[in-house]
Design an enzyme around this catalytic site. Structure first.
Site, PDB file in Angstrom:
ATOM      1  CE  LYS A  47      -1.396  -9.193   2.863  1.00 27.36           C
ATOM      2  NZ  LYS A  47      -1.182  -7.959   3.776  1.00 27.36           N
ATOM      3  CE  LYS A  73       4.768  -6.821   8.245  1.00 33.89           C
ATOM      4  NZ  LYS A  73       3.401  -6.158   8.519  1.00 33.89           N
TER       5      LYS A  73
END
Lengths: 299, 299
Positions: free
Chosen positions: A174, A242
């Site tokens: 990811k 983030k």
């Protein structure tokens, strides 16, 4: 699997709520909770059992999905007071579908094993619309028998479901994806601002690039919105930042410099002021526009 | 157009030769020349008239295509001794399909107008294979009636043919395309090296990214070759660097900073040693590999 697993959901945000809904629709018995419980109300009306804590979710489930924001959030709902670990019977499968640190993921897998329950990391790509339409890409890290156990549930949530490797491999994949997403956005941004500076037709330029070797998902899907000045998320800058911090932390831990990723992160940082972090990640073009004093808009 | 234009080609390199061949196949009368005349021999066998100088090409043609390397090359074959200008009758159309500076292109258009002939800039994207298969994207700058005049010829050379705007607009669009190409390559390179550093399955990772929001032409077409260690051009680094310098020169002239493009250019510079500039532009991943000491290969 002889009978259908009872499924729990912890975290009913933009992603978690539609995912829980899809599991319900597919006929799974769903128990759910959320930090803000009011957010769970619509799910109750649709047939889910809503409880107050992750511990209670675990007590009533064979598989628990967590879909929260950060590594500390996953730690809190899994191992904190009233967390999943307190309610988990031996063999419970905790699937974390949040995007968090691969390092933290591996540590959580070890802690779960000590406590007698199992884990998978299964972060997703595809955004809110992918969650609603059950078209998410799901990247899985963990052991094959747990992946097999999770598969009937995951197939109700996503479309491209790939077992990448061992614990943490889903998160690592990811994060690699987020690198490509951010840098492709930079490519679109610089190409369009350059074209604007040259005074050429921006929509024709976009079409030609989108049809050739300079194309990307971002050029096809984001560039038209950039040119229209439509910066609604999509995928919020604050959340992408983030993720990029997770990328850079994991990379730096191995002394792997990623200069393009660092640059994209720095440019996004400039946008996180005055609520700018709540815009979509396609707003990266604004950073290049600010630097150059040239706007790339079709009006 | 009442009768078929007589067509000239100046520059029979990797791109020019198959383009001239496609014009011949389509039934145009072709006159051609090349700095190294031996390179023109096969074309003679196929029915072209081969002459010694661009001037002679112009004398025998209504439309002359130039396909050379750099702005000085275009200037030399167009305005230098024995150049096109010396052989051009009033109304000749000179189409420059090289990738050169938009600023130089505009200056050449002015000089040609003074001398009584017309120009278009019509750089292409799609590489050698696109030239051979007549599938080039062609980005045109210049006046509409000249574009109309050129169209029957251009349609034998390419597929996506777009009139972007005035003189230089084709070159500017091509350069915007090169920005996206270079930065997308950087995105693929960093994503794959990060994945390699994380020790995850590189081919699975590539497939997942190529199926989602991180996808690009480079992720679909170049990444498999990168992972296989196949860095044959394709599009040579030395030529891409020439294009990126054109980008940065044109951008800096307007005080437009392009930090991602500058970074890609700097990383490619590191590869231009010991013949590395002769490799394909997908070899950018080698720069990230060198920095990190980690190779992203599937063996």
């Amino acid at each position: 699997m002889p009978e259908r697993a009872r499924v729990g959901f912890v975290g009913l945000g933009i992603m978690g709520l539609p995912m829980a809904r899809n599991a319900l629709k597919a006929g799974f018995a769903v128990t759910a909770t959320n930090r803000t419980l009011a957010r769970a109300e619509p799910l109750k009306a649709e047939g889910a059992t809503v409880v107050a804590t992750p511990k209670e979710v675990a007590e009533r489930s064979d598989i628990v999905v967590t879909m929260v924001t950060s590594s500390p959030d996953v730690e809190a709902v899994t191992f904190g007071p009233n967390g999943i670990a307190e309610g988990a019977r031996t063999g419970l499968l905790a699937i974390d579908m949040s995007t968090i640190s691969p390092l933290a993921t591996r540590a959580f897998a070890d802690r779960a094993r000590e406590k007698g329950f199992r884990t998978l990391d299964a972060p997703v790509s595809g955004g809110e619309i992918g969650a609603i339409e059950a078209r998410l890409a799901i990247m899985i890290g963990g052991e094959a028998d747990d992946v097999a156990r999770a598969m009937p549930l995951l197939q109700t949530l996503g479309k491209t479901i790939v077992h990448i490797g061992d614990h943490g491999a889903g998160q690592a994949c990811k994060l690699a994806n987020q690198i490509a997403v951010a840098i492709n956005n930079l490519g679109v941004s610089e190409a369009l601002v350059f074209a604007a500076a040259q005074g050429i037709d921006l929509e024709k330029t976009r079409q030609v690039i989108a049809g050739g070797a300079g194309s990307s998902w971002a050029m096809q899907n984001y560039a038209p919105k950039m040119l229209a000045g439509d910066f609604k998320p999509g995928f919020m800058i604050d959340l992408q930042q983030k993720d990029l911090r997770l990328v850079l932390d994991a990379a730096y831990a191995d002394h792997v410099p990623l200069p393009g990723t660092s640059l994209a992160h720095a440019l996004y940082t400039a946008l996180q002021k005055d609520g700018g972090g709540g815009e979509g990640n396609l707003a990266l073009i604004k950073a290049i526009e600010r630097l150059s004093g040239i706007e790339a808009r079709v009006r």
